[in-house]
Design an enzyme around this catalytic site. Structure first.
Site, PDB file in Angstrom:
ATOM      1  N   TYR A   1       0.850  -1.186   0.000  1.00  0.00           N
ATOM      2  CA  TYR A   1       0.000   0.000   0.000  1.00  0.00           C
ATOM      3  C   TYR A   1       0.890   1.241   0.000  1.00  0.00           C
ATOM      4  O   TYR A   1       1.508   1.577   1.004  1.00  0.00           O
ATOM      5  CB  TYR A   1      -0.916  -0.031   1.224  1.00  0.00           C
TER       6      TYR A   1
ATOM      7  N   LYS B   1      -1.331  -1.313  -4.077  1.00  0.00           N
ATOM      8  CA  LYS B   1      -2.410  -0.330  -4.032  1.00  0.00           C
ATOM      9  C   LYS B   1      -1.733   1.023  -4.156  1.00  0.00           C
ATOM     10  O   LYS B   1      -1.049   1.477  -3.246  1.00  0.00           O
ATOM     11  CB  LYS B   1      -3.211  -0.430  -2.742  1.00  0.00           C
TER      12      LYS B   1
END
EC number: 4.3.3.7
Length: 268
Positions: free
Chosen positions: A116, A144
């Site tokens: 992330y 992400k």
């Protein structure tokens, strides 16, 4: 494991007593999957994991995992469990790009990692070169990507060569259409709690080359995403889901406060 398409990072609904409403969570998970989501994320930022006890976190993961297993779709968890682990770039300490790379190289996990990257939360920027090195790590299945917009490093990253089994998932909802246009494989999109089918159709359109549909739906959905993030996530999303009767209360836990702009949001 499928890491393409729309993944919904589920909210954690609370009942009138402030407890986790697991029945409502299960129903919400079922509904977004019926509407076409490729998979789910449990205990992401949208799920308020920092305000949940360890027992509540486990109950949330078990509930969402049961739904995903029944439907044979991918579950990503911001912690233990699931098919993949959503793992944040180390926040606050700003270890430098070499430190971030080594951190993920040595991070032990029984399941593949989805890194992330969200520099406006972590304080740590990463260049396209470092992101490509992370993509090549054998324990990393995807990223992400939530850099706060589309900048030079975004363009360099997505235009460069990436492993065939590595997925780029957009994480800034208002920018998901241009991310898909640049080659992203899908998105982890809190906004897709609402209008799930349209987010799915937009993602499918970009990935299949239907530019007319992709552009039309992108223009239509960007306003929704901006409105849903007008106050700290997931306060507005919870307010709308409550107004629609999908969760028992719009409640959040501190440090979040309830949204104030609910009357301006579409409920139907």
């Amino acid at each position: 494991m499928n890491l393409t398409g729309v993944f919904v990072p589920l909210i954690t609904p609370f009942d009138a007593e402030g407890d986790v409403a697991l029945d409502a969570l299960e129903a919400l998970a079922e509904r977004v999957l019926r509407d076409g989501a490729s998979g789910l994320v449990a205990l992401g930022t949208t799920g308020e994991p920092g305000s949940l006890t360890a027992a509540e976190q486990q109950a949330v993961v078990e509930t969402v995992a049961r739904v995903c297993q029944a439907r044979e779709v991918t579950l990503v968890v911001g912690g233990n469990g699931g098919d993949a682990r959503l793992s944040l770039v180390p926040p606050f300490v700003r270890p430098g790009e070499a430190g971030v790379l080594e951190y993920f190289r040595q991070l032990e996990s029984p399941v593949p990692l989805v890194v992330y990257h969200v520099p406006y939360r972590t304080g740590q920027s990463l260049s396209a070169e470092t992101l490509r090195k992370i993509a090549e790590l054998p324990n990393v299945a995807g990223i992400k990507y939530a850099a706060g917009g589309i900048d030079d490093e975004t363009m360099l990253f997505l235009s460069g060569e990436l492993p065939d089994d590595f997925a780029v998932l957009g994480g800034d909802d208002p920018f998901i259409a241009p991310m898909l246009a640049l080659g992203a494989h899908g998105g982890i999109l809190a906004s897709a709690h609402l209008e799930t089918a349209k987010f799915v159709a937009m993602t499918d359109a970009w990935r299949t080359g239907d530019l007319t549909t992709g552009r039309r739906l992108g223009r239509e959905l960007v306003g929704l995403s901006k409105a849903l993030f007008a106050e700290p996530n997931p306060t507005v999303i919870k307010a709308v889901l409550h107004a629609r009767g999908e969760i028992p209360t719009p409640g959040v836990r501190l440090p979040l406060l309830a949204a104030k702009m609910v009357e301006q949001m579409p409920v139907s």
